[in-house]
Write an enzyme that holds these catalytic residues in place. Structure first.
Site, mmCIF file in Angstrom:
data_model
loop_
_atom_site.group_PDB
_atom_site.id
_atom_site.type_symbol
_atom_site.label_atom_id
_atom_site.label_comp_id
_atom_site.label_asym_id
_atom_site.label_seq_id
_atom_site.Cartn_x
_atom_site.Cartn_y
_atom_site.Cartn_z
ATOM 1 N N VAL A 71 46.528 43.847 34.901
ATOM 2 C CA VAL A 71 46.748 42.912 36.010
ATOM 3 C C VAL A 71 45.835 43.274 37.173
ATOM 4 O O VAL A 71 45.659 44.459 37.491
ATOM 5 C CB VAL A 71 48.221 42.967 36.479
ATOM 6 N N CYS A 72 45.246 42.247 37.802
ATOM 7 C CA CYS A 72 44.479 42.444 39.040
ATOM 8 C C CYS A 72 44.858 41.336 40.015
ATOM 9 O O CYS A 72 45.861 40.649 39.823
ATOM 10 C CB CYS A 72 42.982 42.456 38.752
ATOM 11 N N ALA A 73 44.076 41.153 41.070
ATOM 12 C CA ALA A 73 44.428 40.177 42.099
ATOM 13 C C ALA A 73 44.259 38.739 41.620
ATOM 14 O O ALA A 73 45.154 37.907 41.789
ATOM 15 C CB ALA A 73 43.600 40.412 43.354
#
Length: 376
Positions: A71-73
């Site tokens: 997961v990232c932004a």
């Protein structure tokens, strides 16, 4: 190439309490402020820039054959890290499509109950932000309460149920998220309701949500009965549906109470908050089911993924309802105010019709958790 998982798929896992391992590659300060949470979620934070030269920082924390969701932004860095993991022999790697931005916008519908004369009540759980909105359905009509700005979801759900959204209602002027109530009313031709005491500066027409003015949905006996309950805002108004369900807006939550300071009037409004919680609500039936507009902790989710509690039970176990001395109550509220929501003043201005940001700006304004509660 890595395979993506959608927010919808991840939400089902969280609600169903399926074991889930997440590798969050955002910066640590962003991660500490706001993350994916769940009873069966294990989460590891390792910033993306720490992984540019290789996976050594996480190699001993992960197993080659376990499922990993990166997961990232916004969904870009996570794809790259997922590919790196696969190249190193990790066999079951996914990235979250759209990242935390997409997670923040997902709404998970949960049926709360069948209502009198064939109606139904649904709760929409915004897992990524802790917002709760509602749809009451009766015959061929529906009312949506405290709608989020992602209005397509409500329209699609109403279409699946074969009903028309005829009423949209905001229990108060929101400060932590952009309301979709007015936009939804404009799209569906319905009426938009807002408490007049919260609407003195708004730049649009609305119907007054006031105590004594019941709202009937459909041709049945489902009545949305407003109950003036100030404290979070001066106009905060609760709703009683079917004499069974108390929609408390941001006044009372399952594990906390509403904050009175988002318009800069904490000293004035804390007395109203106490009056609502310790007098007005006390006069209601203990058997009413409280349905708030937010939650703060993943443990507030019931086994079916909903957030609800019996009013009488909250008077026994919610710490915010246990402070009998008025000065001690004021001190408890003042000492436990969380940080202000991100861009809360611009969100208030948007909800008053004084600003009209582009969609991408609206997303940025809402990033982060809700911070509407006082935790004693």
């Amino acid at each position: 190439m890595s395979q993506s998982i959608t927010s919808n798929e991840l939400a089902k896992r969280v609600v169903n309490r399926e074991d889930t391992l997440i590798l969050d590659v955002r910066n640590t300060d962003e991660f500490d402020d706001w993350k994916i949470e769940g009873d069966s979620v294990e989460i590891i934070n390792e910033p993306y820039f720490n992984l540019l030269d290789g996976l050594d920082p996480v190699a001993d924390k992960l197993k080659k054959d376990q499922e990993i969701i990166v997961v990232c932004a916004k969904g870009n860095s996570s794809k790259m890290v997922a590919d790196m993991l696969r190249e190193e022999g990790f066999t079951d790697v996914h990235d979250l499509e759209g990242g935390m931005k997409a997670w923040s916008e997902h709404l998970e519908p949960v049926k709360i109950a069948d209502l009198n004369d064939g109606g139904s009540l649904y709760q929409f759980v915004r897992l990524g932000k802790g917002c709760l909105s509602y749809m009451a359905v009766s015959e061929n009509e529906a009312a949506v309460i405290d709608a989020n700005r992602m209005t397509d979801i409500y329209e699609q759900f109403a279409g699946e149920k074969g009903v028309t959204i005829t009423h949209t209602i905001d229990t108060h002027l929101h400060a932590d998220h952009i309301s979709g109530g007015r936009q939804l009313a404009e799209k569906t031709g319905g009426a938009y309701y807002l408490p007049p005491k919260d609407a003195k500066e708004v730049k649009f027409d609305y119907e007054a949500l006031e105590e004594g003015n019941d709202i009937t949905v459909g041709n049945t006996t489902i009545k949305v009965q407003p109950l003036y309950s100030p404290g979070h805002t001066i106009g905060s108004t609760s709703l009683i549906i079917d004499d069974q369900y108390l929609l408390t807006g941001d006044i009372l939550f399952v594990k906390s109470i509403g904050r009175p300071d988002l318009a800069g009037k904490a000293d004035d409004w804390v007395g109203d908050l106490r009056e609502t919680l310790y007098s007005r609500y006390k006069e209601l039936s203990d058997d009413l089911i409280v349905l708030p507009a937010h939650y703060s902790f993943v443990e507030e989710l019931s086994d079916d993924g909903s957030v609800k509690a019996r009013l009488g039970d909250l008077y026994q176990r919610n710490e915010g309802l246990q402070v009998e001395d008025e000065e001690a109550f004021r001190s408890m509220v003042a000492d436990n105010l969380p940080p202000q929501p991100n861009e809360y003043e611009n969100i208030r201005q948007t909800n008053m019709g004084k600003m009209n940001p582009e969609d991408e700006k609206q997303r940025e304004m809402e990033v982060g958790p809700n911070r509407c509660a006082v935790h004693g």
